[in-house]
Design a protein around this motif. Structure first.
Motif, short mmCIF file in Angstrom:
data_model
loop_
_atom_site.label_atom_id
_atom_site.label_comp_id
_atom_site.label_asym_id
_atom_site.label_seq_id
_atom_site.Cartn_x
_atom_site.Cartn_y
_atom_site.Cartn_z
N LEU A 1 6.60 62.22 46.76
CA LEU A 1 7.59 63.29 46.74
C LEU A 1 8.37 63.23 45.43
O LEU A 1 8.22 62.25 44.69
N PRO A 2 9.20 64.26 45.12
CA PRO A 2 9.75 64.35 43.76
C PRO A 2 10.38 63.06 43.20
O PRO A 2 10.09 62.70 42.07
N ILE B 1 23.76 66.21 40.65
CA ILE B 1 25.12 66.42 41.17
C ILE B 1 25.03 66.57 42.67
O ILE B 1 24.23 67.37 43.17
N ASP B 2 25.86 65.84 43.38
CA ASP B 2 25.94 66.06 44.81
C ASP B 2 26.92 67.20 45.07
O ASP B 2 28.13 67.01 45.14
N ASP B 3 26.38 68.41 45.17
CA ASP B 3 27.22 69.61 45.35
C ASP B 3 27.37 69.97 46.83
O ASP B 3 27.81 71.04 47.17
N VAL C 1 14.75 57.11 51.09
CA VAL C 1 15.19 58.17 50.18
C VAL C 1 14.08 59.19 49.89
O VAL C 1 14.18 59.97 48.96
N GLY C 2 13.04 59.15 50.71
CA GLY C 2 12.00 60.18 50.57
C GLY C 2 11.28 60.14 49.25
O GLY C 2 11.05 61.16 48.61
N ASN D 1 19.62 71.68 46.15
CA ASN D 1 18.33 72.34 45.89
C ASN D 1 17.16 71.37 45.86
O ASN D 1 16.02 71.79 45.68
N SER D 2 17.46 70.08 45.94
CA SER D 2 16.38 69.11 45.69
C SER D 2 15.63 68.78 46.97
O SER D 2 16.15 68.97 48.08
N PHE D 3 14.42 68.28 46.79
CA PHE D 3 13.64 67.82 47.95
C PHE D 3 13.75 66.30 47.98
O PHE D 3 12.87 65.58 47.53
#
Ligand code: 5CA
Length: 444
Positions: free
Chosen positions: A43-44, A382-384, A29-30, A5-7
């Motif tokens: 960015l976030p 979490i890397d889902d 890594v943006g 869900n992350s940006f």
């Protein structure tokens, strides 16, 4: 936070336009996205780190009694004409004309604006000292913006200003900032060394740059390396104690290249103690007496009835530059592993489950662990995703949460594979992991 869900737009390879490792990692890594030359969106991931740095800077300013204000980014040219810097500042100043044809500018710094605020309200020595600061975007039309946010045109700066009745009191204020800078950089897990520096367009005759060592830095420094052994963790703000603290640093030769004198260096510093290297300027403090207060008429009534111009200093920290500086200091480029200091990490811990098709047990376990960590105020990612395991590890190593939990094939026991990012794996129960991280967080 779920990675899906992350940006966080991670690139597979290093972008070719980036020449130094902080710029490479930030694009990779943006954390940032270039908008135009020397101007970036945050960015976030990048924004989160910068906000954490900002908060540490703020806490340490508050501790020495500085008060936060917020001045505008756009200033009137009138006050700059009063100080005489409107012409002097030259092409680095971005000049704007509004619809009434008034000359405005995007502030490169705020000595004039803050002096204007001060002079309209403070009239007596009884209200001194005053220490004011703000954390705001600045614009300098740098001729060669480079290295990403390290030398940007738009950048985020903490700038503070002190107002005192006499030179002696003003130096006391200067020393408070000197100490607060040592403490701030230490909290950011950086060793920043104060070096006697030139004052440039700010003016005055006393100045220190706070420099962290880095081959890619733009500042050349000449120093007695024993200065690196000093440590100032003091919280004592008494005048005498601060005087001694600064003297302790000033006993060693430590200058930037504008102040360098070869003969003096070689005379004072034994060959075995000499260090000539490069660094990144993360902070810069100045004492300039009545340069602005005199030009702009900022005076106060003295005890005997006379008036005098207030004595001022200014104190900057490059908040956005610090994001890059921390990467330069902490990123293991060869192994592509970033480990953010816990005090500014975008997440405290990464949970990396190995997800097999038709088997959700690792992800379920990750979610349960996540809930428990969140309950304990530990910030997680979490890397889902269903990417392969080794790319997941690679990605999390770049994102740089300082701790990792890996949930592999065997995930049925109480012991978890836990490690400091880049370190050795330990098998520990969750409550022990929570204890370790909480203890670390409380010690910041
Ligand atoms: N008014 C004074 C002190 S408040 C001042 O402007 N000082 S300065 O010019 O040295 O800037 C303060 C800090 O801002 C620097 O130490 C540096 O860390 C940061 N800085 C300066 N220029 C840039 C830039 N172009 N990009 C990123 N950070 C910068």
């Amino acid at each position: 936070m779920l990675l899906s869900n992350s940006f966080i737009p991670v690139l597979k390879n290093n972008p070719s336009e980036a020449k130094i490792k902080s710029h490479q990692l930030m694009l990779r890594v943006g954390m940032i996205k270039q908008a135009s030359a020397g101007i970036y969106s945050w960015l976030p991931l990048g924004f989160k780190v910068m906000k954490k740095i900002e908060n540490i800077v703020r806490q340490e300013q508050n501790k020495i009694g500085a008060q936060e204000i917020l001045m505008p980014t756009i200033q009137s040219s009138e006050i700059w004409k009063e100080s005489g810097r409107y012409e002097d500042y030259g092409e680095e100043m971005l000049r704007i004309t509004d619809r009434q044809n008034r000359e405005m500018l995007y502030g490169p710094t705020n000595e004039e604006q803050v002096t204007e605020i001060f002079r309209s309200s403070i009239k007596s020595y009884k209200s001194l000292p005053q220490l004011l600061y703000h954390i705001q975007w600045k614009f300098r039309d740098e001729i060669r913006p480079r290295f990403g946010i390290m030398r940007g045109r738009e950048f985020y700066m903490k700038d503070a200003y002190s107002f005192d009745i006499s030179d002696d009191e003003a130096l006391y204020s200067y020393n408070k900032f000197f100490l607060s800078y040592l403490r701030t950089f230490k909290k950011l897990s950086l060793t920043a060394i104060p070096m006697a520096a030139d004052t440039g367009p700010i003016g005055g005759n006393l100045s220190h740059e706070f420099i962290i060592l880095a081959e890619t830095g733009e500042s050349k420094i000449f120093t007695d390396k024993r200065i690196f052994e000093l440590n100032s963790d003091d919280t004592n703000l008494e005048k005498k104690s601060l005087d001694n603290m600064r003297k302790k640093y000033e006993q060693y030769y430590a200058v930037t290249d504008e102040k360098f004198n070869k003969e003096k260096f070689e005379k004072i510093v034994l060959e075995k103690n000499r260090l000539i290297t490069k660094g990144i300027e993360v902070g810069h403090i100045f004492y300039f007496g009545d340069k602005y207060s005199k030009a702009m008429g900022a005076s106060v009534d003295l005890p005997g009835g006379k008036k005098d111009f207030v004595k001022m200093g200014s104190y900057g920290i490059g908040v956005s530059r610090l994001v890059g500086a921390i990467i330069e200091a902490k990123y293991d480029e060869k192994n592509e592993i970033m480990k953010w200091p816990l005090s500014v990490a975008p997440y405290d811990i990464a949970i990396i489950p190995m997800i097999n098709k038709n088997d959700n047990s690792a992800l379920d376990k990750a979610n349960n662990i996540n809930e428990e960590l969140i309950k304990n105020n530990i910030d997680t990612i979490i890397d889902d995703t269903d990417e392969n395991f080794s790319s997941k590890i690679k990605k999390m190593n770049l994102i740089g949460a300082p701790y990792q939990i890996i949930i592999g094939k065997k995930n049925d026991g109480d012991l978890l594979e836990f490690k400091e990012t880049g370190g050795e794996t330990q098998n520990l129960p969750l409550n022990k992991i929570i204890e370790i991280i909480t203890k670390q967080k409380n010690s910041i």
